[in-house]
Design a protein around this motif. Structure first.
Motif, PDB file in Angstrom:
ATOM      1  N   LEU A  65       0.837  -1.204   0.000  1.00  0.00           N
ATOM      2  CA  LEU A  65       0.000   0.000   0.000  1.00  0.00           C
ATOM      3  C   LEU A  65       0.868   1.248   0.000  1.00  0.00           C
ATOM      4  O   LEU A  65       0.573   2.222  -0.711  1.00  0.00           O
ATOM      5  CB  LEU A  65      -0.920  -0.011   1.224  1.00  0.00           C
ATOM      6  CG  LEU A  65      -1.827   1.203   1.417  1.00  0.00           C
ATOM      7  CD1 LEU A  65      -2.863   1.294   0.299  1.00  0.00           C
ATOM      8  CD2 LEU A  65      -2.530   1.132   2.784  1.00  0.00           C
TER       9      LEU A  65
ATOM     10  N   GLN B 134       0.304   4.030  -3.581  1.00  0.00           N
ATOM     11  CA  GLN B 134       0.167   5.354  -2.984  1.00  0.00           C
ATOM     12  C   GLN B 134      -0.566   6.330  -3.892  1.00  0.00           C
ATOM     13  O   GLN B 134      -1.182   7.287  -3.421  1.00  0.00           O
ATOM     14  CB  GLN B 134       1.553   5.921  -2.596  1.00  0.00           C
ATOM     15  CG  GLN B 134       2.453   6.270  -3.756  1.00  0.00           C
ATOM     16  CD  GLN B 134       3.237   5.067  -4.274  1.00  0.00           C
ATOM     17  OE1 GLN B 134       2.959   3.938  -3.867  1.00  0.00           O
ATOM     18  NE2 GLN B 134       4.203   5.300  -5.145  1.00  0.00           N
ATOM     19  N   ASN B 135      -0.487   6.078  -5.196  1.00  0.00           N
ATOM     20  CA  ASN B 135      -1.197   6.966  -6.118  1.00  0.00           C
ATOM     21  C   ASN B 135      -2.679   6.613  -6.260  1.00  0.00           C
ATOM     22  O   ASN B 135      -3.427   7.320  -6.926  1.00  0.00           O
ATOM     23  CB  ASN B 135      -0.548   6.947  -7.503  1.00  0.00           C
ATOM     24  CG  ASN B 135      -0.540   5.555  -8.099  1.00  0.00           C
ATOM     25  OD1 ASN B 135      -0.619   4.565  -7.380  1.00  0.00           O
ATOM     26  ND2 ASN B 135      -0.430   5.474  -9.422  1.00  0.00           N
ATOM     27  N   ARG B 136      -3.097   5.505  -5.642  1.00  0.00           N
ATOM     28  CA  ARG B 136      -4.507   5.094  -5.703  1.00  0.00           C
ATOM     29  C   ARG B 136      -5.209   5.299  -4.372  1.00  0.00           C
ATOM     30  O   ARG B 136      -6.337   5.785  -4.336  1.00  0.00           O
ATOM     31  CB  ARG B 136      -4.606   3.617  -6.110  1.00  0.00           C
ATOM     32  CG  ARG B 136      -4.040   3.323  -7.494  1.00  0.00           C
ATOM     33  CD  ARG B 136      -4.906   3.931  -8.590  1.00  0.00           C
ATOM     34  NE  ARG B 136      -6.294   3.515  -8.476  1.00  0.00           N
ATOM     35  CZ  ARG B 136      -6.771   2.402  -9.028  1.00  0.00           C
ATOM     36  NH1 ARG B 136      -5.971   1.619  -9.734  1.00  0.00           N
ATOM     37  NH2 ARG B 136      -8.042   2.085  -8.899  1.00  0.00           N
ATOM     38  N   THR B 137      -4.608   4.900  -3.295  1.00  0.00           N
ATOM     39  CA  THR B 137      -5.213   5.047  -1.976  1.00  0.00           C
ATOM     40  C   THR B 137      -4.135   4.929  -0.911  1.00  0.00           C
ATOM     41  O   THR B 137      -3.057   4.395  -1.143  1.00  0.00           O
ATOM     42  CB  THR B 137      -6.291   3.968  -1.744  1.00  0.00           C
ATOM     43  OG1 THR B 137      -6.883   4.176  -0.457  1.00  0.00           O
ATOM     44  CG2 THR B 137      -5.698   2.582  -1.785  1.00  0.00           C
ATOM     45  N   ASP B 138      -4.436   5.470   0.264  1.00  0.00           N
ATOM     46  CA  ASP B 138      -3.513   5.360   1.392  1.00  0.00           C
ATOM     47  C   ASP B 138      -4.156   4.613   2.544  1.00  0.00           C
ATOM     48  O   ASP B 138      -3.644   4.636   3.672  1.00  0.00           O
ATOM     49  CB  ASP B 138      -3.067   6.752   1.857  1.00  0.00           C
ATOM     50  CG  ASP B 138      -4.251   7.633   2.236  1.00  0.00           C
ATOM     51  OD1 ASP B 138      -5.408   7.217   1.983  1.00  0.00           O
ATOM     52  OD2 ASP B 138      -4.038   8.729   2.778  1.00  0.00           O
ATOM     53  N   ARG B 139      -5.304   3.925   2.282  1.00  0.00           N
ATOM     54  CA  ARG B 139      -6.012   3.209   3.332  1.00  0.00           C
ATOM     55  C   ARG B 139      -6.157   1.747   2.944  1.00  0.00           C
ATOM     56  O   ARG B 139      -6.491   1.419   1.813  1.00  0.00           O
ATOM     57  CB  ARG B 139      -7.398   3.806   3.575  1.00  0.00           C
ATOM     58  CG  ARG B 139      -7.356   5.252   4.048  1.00  0.00           C
ATOM     59  CD  ARG B 139      -8.761   5.766   4.321  1.00  0.00           C
ATOM     60  NE  ARG B 139      -8.742   7.172   4.730  1.00  0.00           N
ATOM     61  CZ  ARG B 139      -9.822   7.867   5.038  1.00  0.00           C
ATOM     62  NH1 ARG B 139     -11.018   7.283   4.965  1.00  0.00           N
ATOM     63  NH2 ARG B 139      -9.716   9.130   5.407  1.00  0.00           N
TER      64      ARG B 139
ATOM     65  N   ARG C 262      -9.495   0.397   1.572  1.00  0.00           N
ATOM     66  CA  ARG C 262      -9.874   0.720   0.196  1.00  0.00           C
ATOM     67  C   ARG C 262      -9.029  -0.025  -0.832  1.00  0.00           C
ATOM     68  O   ARG C 262      -9.256   0.107  -2.035  1.00  0.00           O
ATOM     69  CB  ARG C 262      -9.725   2.221  -0.047  1.00  0.00           C
ATOM     70  CG  ARG C 262     -10.683   3.065   0.774  1.00  0.00           C
ATOM     71  CD  ARG C 262     -10.526   4.534   0.436  1.00  0.00           C
ATOM     72  NE  ARG C 262     -11.459   5.363   1.192  1.00  0.00           N
ATOM     73  CZ  ARG C 262     -11.497   6.694   1.116  1.00  0.00           C
ATOM     74  NH1 ARG C 262     -10.659   7.342   0.284  1.00  0.00           N
ATOM     75  NH2 ARG C 262     -12.367   7.376   1.845  1.00  0.00           N
ATOM     76  N   LEU C 263      -8.062  -0.804  -0.350  1.00  0.00           N
ATOM     77  CA  LEU C 263      -7.152  -1.480  -1.263  1.00  0.00           C
ATOM     78  C   LEU C 263      -7.860  -2.575  -2.058  1.00  0.00           C
ATOM     79  O   LEU C 263      -7.506  -2.834  -3.214  1.00  0.00           O
ATOM     80  CB  LEU C 263      -5.980  -2.072  -0.476  1.00  0.00           C
ATOM     81  CG  LEU C 263      -4.845  -2.673  -1.311  1.00  0.00           C
ATOM     82  CD1 LEU C 263      -4.288  -1.636  -2.283  1.00  0.00           C
ATOM     83  CD2 LEU C 263      -3.750  -3.224  -0.402  1.00  0.00           C
TER      84      LEU C 263
ATOM     85  N   CYS D   6      -9.301  -1.108  -5.161  1.00  0.00           N
ATOM     86  CA  CYS D   6      -8.266  -0.712  -6.123  1.00  0.00           C
ATOM     87  C   CYS D   6      -7.729  -1.918  -6.878  1.00  0.00           C
ATOM     88  O   CYS D   6      -7.581  -1.888  -8.108  1.00  0.00           O
ATOM     89  CB  CYS D   6      -7.135   0.004  -5.386  1.00  0.00           C
ATOM     90  SG  CYS D   6      -7.623   1.572  -4.624  1.00  0.00           S
TER      91      CYS D   6
ATOM     92  N   HIS E 172     -19.761  -0.352   2.009  1.00  0.00           N
ATOM     93  CA  HIS E 172     -19.405  -0.679   0.629  1.00  0.00           C
ATOM     94  C   HIS E 172     -19.832  -2.088   0.239  1.00  0.00           C
ATOM     95  O   HIS E 172     -19.442  -2.570  -0.821  1.00  0.00           O
ATOM     96  CB  HIS E 172     -17.898  -0.532   0.435  1.00  0.00           C
ATOM     97  CG  HIS E 172     -17.448   0.892   0.450  1.00  0.00           C
ATOM     98  ND1 HIS E 172     -16.143   1.260   0.164  1.00  0.00           N
ATOM     99  CD2 HIS E 172     -18.101   2.044   0.725  1.00  0.00           C
ATOM    100  CE1 HIS E 172     -16.025   2.583   0.258  1.00  0.00           C
ATOM    101  NE2 HIS E 172     -17.202   3.069   0.611  1.00  0.00           N
TER     102      HIS E 172
END
Length: 720
Positions: free
Chosen positions: A133, A138-143, A146-147, A150, A195
């Protein structure tokens, strides 16, 4: 009252021991779920978004077991399988088992996945996911929660994760499958519940039942489904709307088409209360982490679009197309214009209005030259495909300068639109015959002047109720000129012999030399073909009258037999086919010519015809005729009569001075007038009345004299 049901198809052998993941919704707010069956995933999606009263599951004999309960139950009854081995359950019971967990918010299969790795392997995998992550995502999510989303939607990111796990996890090569499954399971459970799909509270008591089909999905399905829908619509004792949600999950294309066609038929039945709200299905991508739950309503409704397009091409009707387009809720001015042009053609065919047919086709040709304005949605692209079918069907009628007369005749004949074809031939054939130089009446100013004079005399000689036939001069020339100028030679009878004689005499105008007979001209080199064409045209009118009015030669109604309709249709078909063949034969024998084809309008004929009306001579202004002189003498007589009346008035004044005598005179006048009113009596007794009146007048004068003498005597006595 409105009811709602979900119909789910099911097939055997499609469940597996490992969980699969599905996503529904759009890219802005996707919702996820896990499932062992595709039917389970779609059912969860529908139950999470729409209130449902009952689920109907369709499946063949391989999808249920001998001891399975197929009658109506509630979803919660699937709890009875919580302690069972899922590998021993039938497909139907497995579906009930999984949906019961969805109602109870349980995840029994999570335990099996969680046991794939030991605790050290789990910790190592979690640490690697956090590192991935930070370094790769890092350019998609930092949590971490939420991975999952992605990786699910980015195949390259997913491959990068597998590569990092292979490099950094010990024993990965030995347990790669377990590591991957557990990592995805972990990321899915880390995702927020908001979600994920959740059951609507109103759906906790949804009923479920099974409807078996045969191996081919034939009549048992249709009968059972139709019965169920009928029961739902009449459940409360009166008709109610039934909203249907369809879940397509069958390996049999036949089953799927049977279901969709059955629902389409149910919707098309008059007064039907069945409304297919949504059609859902799953789709897979190769090597994808998740499968997609999509709304296939538009794709399934393409059958309605195609049915509407076939109806327009076959019968010229646009009702289905207009209804389909209105239900899509898409704003597209170009398609609206297309449908309007098609609607004009529809109205023209229905009313046999040739002008509307031509106007609609011309407008359609203009619009089809700019198909790039159709749009890019699925429905709009379907319209683009359907419009290509229109272009192929209409063919040369969409060419520049079209449609021609014969194009319209062939087109309507090919589609079996007999009435429209007959109307086009009768209304347009004469003008086309003249315009193309097949048979016309003047080619120079000299011949035009002669023709105008002859037509004017014809118009003058026609009976008032027949003059309308000259409104269209070409029509009168081709159809009526010989018939009306040779009444004794061609009786008004409808049979082929007289029609052929009519055609022969009409062609004979080409050799006319009499100045009082119209001279005809032609560019056709084959007179026999020309005669056949004219006969074919005359025969069309006779066939139309005979078949439409359905009367025999004596004027009585025909008693139709079983074969009567087919015989009449065949007669019309033969007449039209012979006309088309004869027309094409004449067109092949036409030779080009520099001679002009001149025509005359009805206005010119009408004006010329008025010149034939005898005119009364007009006298110069101020000149008096003998009639006026006599009228003057009569006036003087009236003056004398007026003077006599005034004398009578003076005489009446004198009489009024003598009251008794005046009254008697008035009575006598009244009596005399009464005698005059009775003509015969007055004439017979006129002399006697005069003598009687004279006697009365003498008596009145004697009485008046006596009265006057008495008055004078009284005055003298008074003075004395």
């Amino acid at each position: 009252m409105k009811h709602s049901i979900m119909i789910t198809s099911l097939y055997s052998g499609n469940h597996r021991e490992d969980l699969a993941y599905y996503v529904s919704g759009d890219s802005i707010r996707p919702l996820y779920c896990d499932a062992l069956l595709p039917a389970e995933a779609v059912s969860k999606c529908i139950l999470a978004n729409h209130p449902i009263e009952e689920m109907i599951v369709l499946g063949n004999k391989r999808t249920y077991g001998p001891g399975d309960e197929l009658e109506t139950m509630v979803l919660k009854d699937g709890r009875s399988f919580y302690e069972s081995d899922i590998n021993s359950l039938s497909d139907y019971n497995l579906l009930r088992y999984r949906l019961a967990q969805f109602v109870d918010e349980m995840h029994i299969e999570d335990q099996d996945v969680n046991e794939l790795l030991d605790e050290d392997e789990k910790e190592a995998t979690i640490a690697l996911l956090k590192k991935f992550l930070a370094e790769k995502a890092q350019n998609r999510t930092d949590r971490i929660n939420r991975l999952f989303g992605c990786i699910a939607h980015d195949a390259q990111l997913q491959e990068d994760l597998w590569a990092m796990m292979a490099e950094e996890l010990p024993h990965y090569s030995e347990k790669s499958w377990q590591h991957r499954r557990w990592a995805i399971f972990y990321l899915y459970n880390e995702m927020r519940d908001s979600h994920k799909l959740e059951l609507l509270e109103s759906n906790e008591d949804v009923r479920i039942r099974f409807v078996p089909t045969d191996d081919k999905g034939n009549l048992p399905t249709a009968d059972a489904l139709a019965k169920t829908l009928g029961e739902m619509a009449e459940r409360d004792g009166e008709p109610a709307d039934v909203d249907v949600y369809i879940n397509i999950n069958s390996e049999s294309t036949h089953d799927t088409l049977t279901l969709l066609n059955l629902m389409a038929i149910a919707r098309l039945v008059p007064d039907s209360h069945i409304n297919v709200v949504q059609v859902m299905a799953t789709s897979n991508k190769p090597h994808a982490l998740i499968s997609f739950i999509g709304d296939e309503s538009t794709l399934c409704n393409v059958s309605e679009l195609l049915a509407g397009m076939r109806t327009f091409l076959a019968y010229g009707k646009t009702d289905l197309l207009c209804e389909y387009w209105a239900l899509q809720g898409i704003e597209n001015a170009y398609i609206d214009s297309l449908l309007y042009a098609m609607r004009v053609i529809d109205v023209g065919l229905s009313l046999c209005d040739i002008n509307d047919i031509e106007r609609g086709i011309v407008r359609l040709r203009e619009l089809l030259s700019s198909k790039d304005r159709l749009g890019y949605s699925i429905v709009e692209r379907y319209f683009a495909i359907a419009i290509e079918g229109i272009e192929r069907d209409y063919g040369s009628m969409l060419d520049e300068g079209g449609p021609t007369f014969i194009d319209l005749v062939k087109w309507t004949y090919r589609k079996g639109m007999w009435q429209q074809a007959l109307t086009i031939v009768e209304a347009r054939a004469p003008q086309d015959i003249v315009d193309r130089g097949i048979f016309y009446y003047c080619n120079s100013e000299e011949s035009r002047t002669k023709a105008l004079g002859i037509f004017a005399q014809e118009h003058f000689d026609l009976k008032p109720f027949e003059k309308y036939k000259m409104y269209d001069v070409s029509h009168y020339f081709v159809k009526y000129y010989v018939k009306y100028s040779n009444r004794s030679a061609i009786p008004h009878a409808d049979n082929s012999v007289l029609q052929k004689e009519h055609a022969k005499k009409t062609v004979g105008l080409l050799d006319a030399t009499d100045d009082k007979v119209l001279q005809a001209y032609t560019r056709c080199t084959d007179r026999e073909a020309l005669s056949n064409l004219l006969f074919a045209y005359y025969n069309i009118g006779q066939v139309r009258n005979a078949t439409n009015h359905a009367e025999n030669e004596g004027g009585g109604a025909v008693i139709r037999e079983e074969w009567d309709v087919s015989e009449r249709m065949e007669r019309i078909s033969q007449a039209l086919r012979f006309f088309i063949i004869s027309y094409e034969k004449v067109m092949e024998s036409l030779e080009p010519s520099d001679e002009p084809i001149m025509q005359i309008s009805f206005g010119e004929i009408n004006a010329k015809s008025r010149e034939l009306i005898p005119q009364r001579p007009r006298r110069p202004y101020g000149e008096r005729s003998d009639g006026d002189d006599n009228r003057g003498n009569d006036g003087r007589k009236d003056d004398d009569r007026g003077n006599d009346n005034r004398d009578n008035e003076n005489r009446g004044s004198d009489d009024r001075k003598d009251g008794n005598r005046g009254n008697d005179d008035h009575r006598n006048n009244y009596r005399r007038n009464n005698y005059h009113r009775d003509g015969n009596r007055g004439n017979d007794d006129h002399g006697d009345d005069d003598h009687r009146d004279d006697d009365r007048a003498n008596e009145d004068r004697k009485d008046s004299g006596n009265q006057q003498q008495d008055t004078d005597n009284k005055e003298q006595n008074s003075q004395q």
